[in-house]
Write a protein that holds these residues in place. Sequence first.
Motif, PDB file in Angstrom:
ATOM      1  N   VAL A  84     -23.539  23.803  61.603  1.00 29.92           N
ATOM      2  CA  VAL A  84     -24.561  22.936  61.906  1.00 29.92           C
ATOM      3  C   VAL A  84     -24.977  21.859  61.067  1.00 29.92           C
ATOM      4  O   VAL A  84     -26.151  21.028  61.484  1.00 29.92           O
ATOM      5  N   GLY A  85     -24.522  22.008  59.827  1.00 26.89           N
ATOM      6  CA  GLY A  85     -25.126  21.099  58.813  1.00 26.89           C
ATOM      7  C   GLY A  85     -26.210  21.899  57.958  1.00 26.89           C
ATOM      8  O   GLY A  85     -25.914  22.798  57.942  1.00 26.89           O
ATOM      9  N   GLN A  86     -27.183  21.169  57.646  1.00 28.67           N
ATOM     10  CA  GLN A  86     -28.124  21.589  56.886  1.00 28.67           C
ATOM     11  C   GLN A  86     -29.321  22.335  57.815  1.00 28.67           C
ATOM     12  O   GLN A  86     -30.142  22.039  58.292  1.00 28.67           O
ATOM     13  N   GLY A  87     -29.108  23.529  58.272  1.00 22.94           N
ATOM     14  CA  GLY A  87     -29.766  24.397  59.189  1.00 22.94           C
ATOM     15  C   GLY A  87     -29.225  25.437  59.645  1.00 22.94           C
ATOM     16  O   GLY A  87     -27.928  25.799  58.996  1.00 22.94           O
ATOM     17  N   GLY A 104     -31.278  27.182  66.267  1.00 22.54           N
ATOM     18  CA  GLY A 104     -30.181  26.312  66.741  1.00 22.54           C
ATOM     19  C   GLY A 104     -29.932  25.118  65.905  1.00 22.54           C
ATOM     20  O   GLY A 104     -29.387  24.131  66.403  1.00 22.54           O
ATOM     21  N   GLY A 105     -30.087  24.964  64.431  1.00 23.81           N
ATOM     22  CA  GLY A 105     -29.752  24.106  63.649  1.00 23.81           C
ATOM     23  C   GLY A 105     -30.711  22.759  63.723  1.00 23.81           C
ATOM     24  O   GLY A 105     -31.656  22.654  64.663  1.00 23.81           O
ATOM     25  N   PRO A 106     -30.380  21.556  63.063  1.00 21.52           N
ATOM     26  CA  PRO A 106     -31.039  20.369  63.194  1.00 21.52           C
ATOM     27  C   PRO A 106     -31.066  19.436  64.254  1.00 21.52           C
ATOM     28  O   PRO A 106     -31.757  18.557  64.411  1.00 21.52           O
ATOM     29  N   ASN A 107     -29.885  19.449  65.059  1.00 20.75           N
ATOM     30  CA  ASN A 107     -29.391  18.441  65.918  1.00 20.75           C
ATOM     31  C   ASN A 107     -29.927  18.742  67.255  1.00 20.75           C
ATOM     32  O   ASN A 107     -29.741  19.840  68.021  1.00 20.75           O
ATOM     33  N   SER A 108     -30.777  17.581  67.948  1.00 22.19           N
ATOM     34  CA  SER A 108     -31.560  17.731  69.099  1.00 22.19           C
ATOM     35  C   SER A 108     -30.707  17.237  70.209  1.00 22.19           C
ATOM     36  O   SER A 108     -31.288  17.176  71.390  1.00 22.19           O
ATOM     37  N   SER A 109     -29.617  16.669  69.971  1.00 24.15           N
ATOM     38  CA  SER A 109     -28.562  15.879  70.890  1.00 24.15           C
ATOM     39  C   SER A 109     -28.128  17.082  71.969  1.00 24.15           C
ATOM     40  O   SER A 109     -27.845  18.064  71.761  1.00 24.15           O
ATOM     41  N   ASN A 110     -28.254  16.656  73.332  1.00 27.06           N
ATOM     42  CA  ASN A 110     -27.714  17.227  74.288  1.00 27.06           C
ATOM     43  C   ASN A 110     -26.443  16.785  74.716  1.00 27.06           C
ATOM     44  O   ASN A 110     -26.194  16.630  75.876  1.00 27.06           O
ATOM     45  N   THR A 112     -22.135  17.068  73.171  1.00 24.55           N
ATOM     46  CA  THR A 112     -21.154  17.753  72.348  1.00 24.55           C
ATOM     47  C   THR A 112     -20.933  17.276  71.169  1.00 24.55           C
ATOM     48  O   THR A 112     -20.407  17.674  70.230  1.00 24.55           O
ATOM     49  N   ASN A 113     -21.709  16.063  70.928  1.00 22.13           N
ATOM     50  CA  ASN A 113     -21.763  15.481  69.445  1.00 22.13           C
ATOM     51  C   ASN A 113     -22.792  16.557  68.547  1.00 22.13           C
ATOM     52  O   ASN A 113     -22.683  16.597  67.514  1.00 22.13           O
ATOM     53  N   ASN A 114     -23.369  17.322  69.138  1.00 18.11           N
ATOM     54  CA  ASN A 114     -24.183  18.274  68.590  1.00 18.11           C
ATOM     55  C   ASN A 114     -23.358  19.608  68.323  1.00 18.11           C
ATOM     56  O   ASN A 114     -22.661  20.242  69.158  1.00 18.11           O
ATOM     57  N   PRO A 115     -23.235  20.033  67.168  1.00 14.71           N
ATOM     58  CA  PRO A 115     -21.929  21.048  66.901  1.00 14.71           C
ATOM     59  C   PRO A 115     -22.604  22.201  67.633  1.00 14.71           C
ATOM     60  O   PRO A 115     -21.421  23.028  67.854  1.00 14.71           O
ATOM     61  N   LEU A 116     -23.980  22.575  67.608  1.00 14.86           N
ATOM     62  CA  LEU A 116     -23.984  23.960  68.648  1.00 14.86           C
ATOM     63  C   LEU A 116     -23.593  23.596  69.979  1.00 14.86           C
ATOM     64  O   LEU A 116     -23.265  24.600  70.423  1.00 14.86           O
ATOM     65  N   ILE A 117     -24.105  22.675  70.355  1.00 14.48           N
ATOM     66  CA  ILE A 117     -23.697  22.519  71.937  1.00 14.48           C
ATOM     67  C   ILE A 117     -22.063  22.438  72.080  1.00 14.48           C
ATOM     68  O   ILE A 117     -21.533  23.311  73.097  1.00 14.48           O
ATOM     69  N   TYR A 118     -21.380  21.917  71.324  1.00  9.43           N
ATOM     70  CA  TYR A 118     -19.941  21.782  71.226  1.00  9.43           C
ATOM     71  C   TYR A 118     -19.437  23.157  71.328  1.00  9.43           C
ATOM     72  O   TYR A 118     -18.535  23.675  71.720  1.00  9.43           O
ATOM     73  N   PHE A 119     -20.183  23.933  70.290  1.00  8.20           N
ATOM     74  CA  PHE A 119     -19.477  25.504  69.960  1.00  8.20           C
ATOM     75  C   PHE A 119     -19.766  26.266  71.346  1.00  8.20           C
ATOM     76  O   PHE A 119     -18.930  27.004  71.683  1.00  8.20           O
ATOM     77  N   LEU A 120     -20.870  26.114  71.806  1.00 10.59           N
ATOM     78  CA  LEU A 120     -21.245  27.011  72.880  1.00 10.59           C
ATOM     79  C   LEU A 120     -20.469  26.494  74.242  1.00 10.59           C
ATOM     80  O   LEU A 120     -20.075  27.061  75.157  1.00 10.59           O
ATOM     81  N   TYR A 141     -35.451  24.977  64.915  1.00 13.92           N
ATOM     82  CA  TYR A 141     -35.477  24.715  66.493  1.00 13.92           C
ATOM     83  C   TYR A 141     -35.059  23.580  67.059  1.00 13.92           C
ATOM     84  O   TYR A 141     -34.913  23.774  68.289  1.00 13.92           O
ATOM     85  N   ALA A 142     -34.690  22.464  66.417  1.00 13.22           N
ATOM     86  CA  ALA A 142     -34.201  21.230  66.998  1.00 13.22           C
ATOM     87  C   ALA A 142     -33.038  21.548  68.231  1.00 13.22           C
ATOM     88  O   ALA A 142     -33.088  21.112  69.301  1.00 13.22           O
ATOM     89  N   GLY A 143     -31.932  22.249  67.576  1.00 16.89           N
ATOM     90  CA  GLY A 143     -30.926  22.543  68.501  1.00 16.89           C
ATOM     91  C   GLY A 143     -31.122  23.558  69.715  1.00 16.89           C
ATOM     92  O   GLY A 143     -30.337  23.514  70.700  1.00 16.89           O
ATOM     93  N   LEU A 144     -32.407  24.158  69.517  1.00 22.73           N
ATOM     94  CA  LEU A 144     -32.496  25.023  70.744  1.00 22.73           C
ATOM     95  C   LEU A 144     -33.050  24.462  72.305  1.00 22.73           C
ATOM     96  O   LEU A 144     -32.732  24.744  73.166  1.00 22.73           O
ATOM     97  N   GLY A 145     -33.609  23.067  71.851  1.00 23.53           N
ATOM     98  CA  GLY A 145     -33.918  22.337  72.926  1.00 23.53           C
ATOM     99  C   GLY A 145     -32.880  22.187  73.863  1.00 23.53           C
ATOM    100  O   GLY A 145     -33.150  22.566  75.111  1.00 23.53           O
ATOM    101  N   PRO A 146     -31.713  21.473  73.713  1.00 21.64           N
ATOM    102  CA  PRO A 146     -30.746  21.390  74.535  1.00 21.64           C
ATOM    103  C   PRO A 146     -30.235  22.804  75.058  1.00 21.64           C
ATOM    104  O   PRO A 146     -29.614  22.559  75.856  1.00 21.64           O
ATOM    105  N   ALA A 147     -30.184  23.825  74.137  1.00 21.10           N
ATOM    106  CA  ALA A 147     -29.734  24.942  74.593  1.00 21.10           C
ATOM    107  C   ALA A 147     -30.613  25.443  76.078  1.00 21.10           C
ATOM    108  O   ALA A 147     -30.093  26.004  77.100  1.00 21.10           O
TER     109      ALA A 147
END
Length: 480
Positions: A84-87, A104-110, A112-120, A141-147
């Motif tokens: 997820v980059g630096q996170g 959840g990594g540093p990306n808060s985008s909801n 699939t440009n967010n690597p965590l969301i793309y993965f899930l 925590y930022a990537g947990l928001g869109p999750a």
Amino acid sequence: MEIFIQFLVPYPLFSIRYSLISHLRISLFAIHYLLYVISHMLYAFRFPLSVFPCLLCTICYLLFSCFFPLFSFAAELRVYYVAVGQGDAIYMELPNGENVLIDGGPNSSNSTNNPLIYFLESKNIKKINHVILSHPHADHYAGLGPAFDRYEIKRYYDSFLLGSSAAQSFRSKATSEPGVTVVNTMDYSSGYTFTWSTTTPKVEAVMLHRGDAFGQTPPSANDVSLVFRVVFGSSTFIFGGDAGGSGGSYKNLEGWMAGTYGGGVESDCYKVHHHGSASSSSDSNFMSKLNPRYAFIGTDGIKYGHPTIISMDNINVYTSKAEEKIVQEIKGKIYTNIYPTYLNGNIMVGTSGDGKYKIQTNYAPTPIDTTPTGDIVDIPPAERKTLGYVNAVNNKFNPETESMTIEYLLNKSGESVFRVYTLAGEVVYEDKVQNVPAGSPLRWNWNGRNSNGEMVASGAYFVFVKTPEGKEVRKAVVMR
């Protein structure tokens, strides 16, 4: 879900493997009951000549009943260190079909440009049973928001200590989601064990740090990092957010854990604290008790200089002792069993609870994951091509009378670089060969001397070969 059925009479005669969609469940009890029903249906309806199929089903039913205890299942735990980059973002698939997300990594985008969301999304996730926030920093925590926006979350773990206004806003969102059970770690003691799977073996998550070893308002949010040691039979993992060590600007949480639990922190697979910063993996007492075989670092390789050489050197003291060795050049040094996500992409670690691990780098998820179970493998990063032919000749040698040879073949001319490393990652010899021609077999010799012309000590070494076509590593043993 993977099911392995072995018939153990009198020894494993064969193995049948079913790769099923993750949400499909097959129960031995259901099969057992089905045979029972079929046999009685045939008898009840009294089909013509039904005595034979009825007898057959009854025999099958009895055999299945007798050999039920002999059926063995290789349940598997899979841990994914998501790039997820630096996170940090760690996703786990439990053997009971449930799942876990730690940070959840540093990306808060909801999207699939967010690597965590793309993965899930690629894994067709609809529900996450356990979500853990290690500590309230945005790169966790930022990537947990869109999750929370996309998926049904069942349980959310947090110490609720410290945190900026943005972190508190996320926490309010997480705790107000319908159907979420909030697990405030401060309601449990450090050392408490959560059971995440009751399979055989069980998956237990031992909470080594609930968040307040240094009070509820320490100087940094890193100091309240939750630490979980996950135990699955003989296989062990540790996840500690940005826990600090000795000699840094943060509290020595590593030292506190070593003093509190002693050998209870020992873990084969180490999610490296604080992205490999110089202030983590630095408490010698903790590292000796942790004694990791493999280390995984969530970092982009750029920001803050992570991972640092000093952190990787401290880790390599232990990972280089593992029986299974995968070596990799990181920041100009050779390290053993250390996997930064910026070089290795998504990393999947699978285990059946026997203390053995399958490691796959550059893991690309698909909605139906049929990645096979097997021995440890290393898939090199996409940007690192391997050489088509490299052979080490006479690589066990006495430098007083012999030398070793690297044979290789190039399809593209250019410079070849040869470096010899100790198992601790120190360069003892380097040689560059200019204008190497293409198209014919080539040979490079090492006589067991260092760059000063002195004979090296007896022991094992790694020979790193770099050419215009790629990189390879071969092992050498000096015997005097």
